[in-house]
Design an enzyme around this catalytic site. Structure first.
Site, PDB file in Angstrom:
ATOM      1  N   SER A 212       0.805  -1.221   0.000  1.00 26.38           N
ATOM      2  CA  SER A 212       0.000   0.000   0.000  1.00 26.38           C
ATOM      3  C   SER A 212       0.838   1.270   0.000  1.00 26.38           C
ATOM      4  O   SER A 212       0.322   2.350  -0.295  1.00 26.38           O
ATOM      5  CB  SER A 212      -0.950   0.004   1.203  1.00 26.38           C
ATOM      6  OG  SER A 212      -0.218  -0.081   2.413  1.00 26.38           O
ATOM      7  N   TYR A 351      13.039  -3.594  16.408  1.00 32.18           N
ATOM      8  CA  TYR A 351      13.087  -3.736  14.953  1.00 32.18           C
ATOM      9  C   TYR A 351      14.369  -4.460  14.530  1.00 32.18           C
ATOM     10  O   TYR A 351      14.338  -5.346  13.670  1.00 32.18           O
ATOM     11  CB  TYR A 351      13.012  -2.354  14.302  1.00 32.18           C
ATOM     12  CG  TYR A 351      13.039  -2.352  12.802  1.00 32.18           C
ATOM     13  CD1 TYR A 351      11.919  -2.717  12.068  1.00 32.18           C
ATOM     14  CD2 TYR A 351      14.184  -1.970  12.109  1.00 32.18           C
ATOM     15  CE1 TYR A 351      11.930  -2.709  10.683  1.00 32.18           C
ATOM     16  CE2 TYR A 351      14.215  -1.954  10.722  1.00 32.18           C
ATOM     17  CZ  TYR A 351      13.084  -2.326  10.014  1.00 32.18           C
ATOM     18  OH  TYR A 351      13.114  -2.321   8.642  1.00 32.18           O
TER      19      TYR A 351
END
Length: 523
Positions: A212, A351
């Site tokens: 997206s 992360y």
């Protein structure tokens, strides 16, 4: 042939890099140790080197000897480092043969230099040394390093092949102790019969998660432009529709699936939609990801678990579904890692941990599929900082807006690397020279990399105060203010994706320079 061309290129890189590094050190040392020393005015390269005449007084002569020692030590270190990292040497690599070959190459180059222009070996000869002389000598040294490393690897492969033949003949069952792991010869037969051959991009059906925005959207648009049929996957349908409409208006073919990669069952729906629409999947790209900025102590554990659901488990779920489908027909599995897959950074600890896990999973899966003989290419893409909505979609626990450490690259550079891996079987691919540099530094000099923590802290903290807002950790589409950053192209990645052509260029430069030098020496 490609191995030899790669060796030639790495030889030129190793020799040149060693020359630059050691000559700068030597020039500084000369200015500090010899107060009366002045650089000659008739040679720019001599000013860079900063070497006084060999027939000068004793302190200057000692400085010259020290300089030569520094130079050759730097050449050895840099050459072996390149051979180990760029030529893909394993942890058991022994640099001894490479160093001997490098010194032999340098000796041959010096002998040729003397035979061409013997008058240079007279007092003050270093005043007449040109840059080409230095590049040739240390280029030969680096080439020897690279060729010696390749010879070592070829020898190990021959020994491993002999070990396989020995085991297949029953030597191990007879009590012999062969110093290599035994393999079932039927595995080698399957590997030989099922060679990896990926389809051209125009004939592929490609699934892209996280399509997206950012890297996923850029990859989808670029793949559709090159003729691929694209299955767009994301959590926010409106954003997917924007990308889908862009592709259709440009004449491409695409469908979209609203799904959360952190949910295992959603991946079965993705595969079903792809098969219903196009009949198969040729390439599966696990790209979806999100980050959290803040110290590990300030980030709640539930947020870290949610990050792992997307960044790690999303890759695992997608990989398992893709591999099961592509084992019979073949294809490419491409997992998007990061430069922090090899080297963790502060303020993005969760992360970094997730991307480390992605690398470990991808490497293990690749080895298992290779041993099984499955016709599936497994690639790990390692981008550096990329100018996307990464920082604005990340959850932020800092008192300032998050930022990415420079240099920052354009998402199209990552998309180009992904599409390259979809057509050419590739183990891993760094996007941006910064990613390769950080990986090499972290693996070879971890203590020095640890000392960069202060710089990384400062570069990830923006100047503006954090103003709240939403994020995309739990729900897609959330965003907040972040430091605006523009991206650039990566020449390094282009070179890495086209190694044969790059090597030919490097070879042409070296050979052409040698020819010019020899012709000049005969005048």
């Amino acid at each position: 042939m490609n191995l030899w061309l790669t060796a030639l290129r790495e030889g030129a890189v190793s020799g040149s890099a060693a020359s630059v590094l050691s000559t700068l050190v030597l020039a500084l040392a000369g200015r500090r140790q010899t107060a009366s020393w002045t650089a000659p005015t008739n040679s720019t390269s001599h000013w860079i080197w900063g070497r006084p005449a060999l027939h000068a007084d004793a302190p200057t002569w000692r400085h010259t000897a020290l300089g030569y020692a520094i130079h050759h030590s730097a050449a050895v270190f840099w050459g072996v480092l390149h051979a180990r990292s760029t030529l893909g040497m394993p942890a058991t690599y022994r640099p001894g043969p490479a160093i001997v070959a490098g010194l032999a190459g340098a000796a041959v180059a010096c002998f040729v230099d003397y035979r061409a222009t013997p008058q240079r070996l007279t007092p003050g000869f270093e005043h007449r040394l040109s840059t080409m002389d230095l590049v040739l000598v240390y280029g030969a040294f680096g080439l020897g390093i690279a060729l010696g490393s390749l010879a070592w690897r070829a020898r190990e492969r021959r020994r491993a092949g002999t070990a396989d033949a020995h085991a297949a003949a029953g030597g191990a069952r007879n009590g012999d102790c062969w110093p290599f792991p035994q393999r079932d010869p039927r595995v080698a037969d399957r590997e030989h019969s099922m060679k990896l051959k990926l389809k051209p991009l125009r004939d592929q059906v490609m699934v892209i998660t996280g399509a997206s925005s950012g890297i996923g959207a850029a990859t989808a648009r670029m793949a559709a432009e090159r003729g691929a049929k694209v299955v767009l996957v994301g959590r926010q349908q409106n954003a997917l529709n924007d990308v889908l409409n862009d592709i259709v208006r440009a004449g491409g073919s695409a469908v979209s699936v609203t799904a959360d990669v952190g949910v295992q069952d959603d991946h079965n729906r993705i595969l079903e939609r792809a098969i219903d629409s196009y009949g198969r999947v040729d390439t599966w790209v696990n790209n979806a990801g999100v980050s959290i900025f803040g110290t590990l102590e300030s980030v709640p554990l539930e947020d870290q678990r949610k990050l792992f659901d997307t960044d790690y488990w999303g890759v695992v779920y997608g990989s398992m579904v893709a591999v099961r489908h592509m084992k019979s027909s073949g294809g490419a599995l491409i997992n998007v890692g990061s430069e922090v897959s090899d080297r963790a950074v502060p303020l993005q600890g969760a992360y970094s941990a997730a991307k480390h896990a992605v690398k470990g999973f991808t490497d293990a899966l690749r080895m298992e599929l290779r041993e099984e003989g499955a016709p599936v290419s497994v690639t790990l893409i390692k981008p550096a900082s990329v100018a996307t909505g990464f920082t604005s979609h990340a959850r932020n626990y800092m008192d300032v807006q998050p930022a990415l450490p420079p240099p920052v690259y354009a998402p199209e550079a990552v998309a180009d690397a992904i599409l390259h891996a979809a057509v050419h079987p590739t183990r891993d691919l760094y996007v941006g020279s910064a990613s390769r540099a950080i990986s090499t530094l972290g693996q070879n000099m971890p203590s020095l990399a640890d000392r960069m923590a202060g710089w990384l802290f400062r570069q990830q903290r923006g100047e503006a105060v954090a103003d709240g807002g939403s994020d995309s950790l739990y729900e897609g589409g959330g965003s907040h203010a972040a430091e605006p950053q523009s991206g650039r192209k990566s020449v390094y990645t282009k070179m890495a994706m086209h190694q044969p052509s790059t090597s030919l260029v490097a070879a042409a430069v070296v050979i052409g320079g040698a020819a010019c030098w020899l012709l000049r020496g005969r005048r």
